[in-house]
Scaffold this motif. Structure first.
Motif, PDB file in Angstrom:
ATOM      1  N   PRO A 273       0.806  -1.218   0.000  1.00 37.90           N
ATOM      2  CA  PRO A 273       0.000   0.000   0.000  1.00 37.90           C
ATOM      3  C   PRO A 273       0.842   1.273   0.000  1.00 37.90           C
ATOM      4  N   ALA A 274       1.995   1.250   0.643  1.00 41.91           N
ATOM      5  CA  ALA A 274       2.841   2.447   0.699  1.00 41.91           C
ATOM      6  C   ALA A 274       3.401   2.825  -0.666  1.00 41.91           C
ATOM      7  N   ARG A 275       3.439   1.902  -1.611  1.00 41.26           N
ATOM      8  CA  ARG A 275       3.956   2.200  -2.955  1.00 41.26           C
ATOM      9  C   ARG A 275       2.833   2.400  -3.963  1.00 41.26           C
ATOM     10  N   GLN A 276       1.604   2.408  -3.484  1.00 35.56           N
ATOM     11  CA  GLN A 276       0.474   2.694  -4.350  1.00 35.56           C
ATOM     12  C   GLN A 276       0.106   4.169  -4.218  1.00 35.56           C
ATOM     13  N   ILE A 277      -0.567   4.690  -5.209  1.00 32.19           N
ATOM     14  CA  ILE A 277      -0.936   6.101  -5.181  1.00 32.19           C
ATOM     15  C   ILE A 277      -2.170   6.276  -4.302  1.00 32.19           C
ATOM     16  N   ALA A 278      -2.077   7.241  -3.411  1.00 30.17           N
ATOM     17  CA  ALA A 278      -3.173   7.526  -2.481  1.00 30.17           C
ATOM     18  C   ALA A 278      -4.428   7.936  -3.244  1.00 30.17           C
ATOM     19  N   PRO A 279      -5.594   7.486  -2.804  1.00 30.48           N
ATOM     20  CA  PRO A 279      -6.837   7.865  -3.476  1.00 30.48           C
ATOM     21  C   PRO A 279      -7.008   9.384  -3.602  1.00 30.48           C
TER      22      PRO A 279
END
Length: 139
Positions: A111-117
């Motif tokens: 999740p830390a490497r995914q783009i925040a909503p």
């Protein structure tokens, strides 16, 4: 060093937290690099010689996206990437067994490497339509 789309002052305004944590400038730089790699590289917009947007609406959207990303990392507990950020499903050491997390296989799956909503909300705002263009890559 690369472009940094948001300042610590913008982050403080975005989050309402002042003073910001001491590592905020570094996190803003990390978030800017990540968004450059994952999203901004596919955008075309009017920029100055350093690559920063010249249109205020674009600059504001990028700053908001970067601040949202760093804020999301604070909620997640960090922006770690790589092997130490990969979730775990089950770990056993001797008679001790722990379960939880995820079975992500790479650092980009965390999740830390995914783009925040909320970062996506800023980057896909209809207000940007006249000032930003999506590049299409043909192969």
């Amino acid at each position: 060093m690369g472009r940094v789309y948001a300042t610590v002052a913008q982050y403080e305004t975005f989050t309402g937290v002042s003073p910001a944590p001491p590592d905020t400038a570094a996190r803003l730089a990390t978030a800017s690099r990540m968004l450059d790699r994952k999203v901004v590289r596919y955008y075309a917009f009017a920029a100055d010689p350093t690559g920063l947007p010249t249109k205020p609406v674009v600059a504001e959207a990028l700053a908001t996206a970067v601040c949202a990303q760093v804020s999301w990392w604070a909620e997640l507990g960090g922006s770690t990437s790589g092997a130490d950020a990969v979730g775990w499903a089950t770990v056993s050491i001797g008679s001790v067994s722990l379960g939880g997390g995820s079975s992500a296989q790479s650092g980009d799956d965390t999740p830390a490497r995914q783009i925040a909503p909320e970062a996506w909300d800023a980057l896909l705002s209809p207000d940007l339509t006249p000032d930003i263009w999506h590049r299409v890559v043909w192969s």
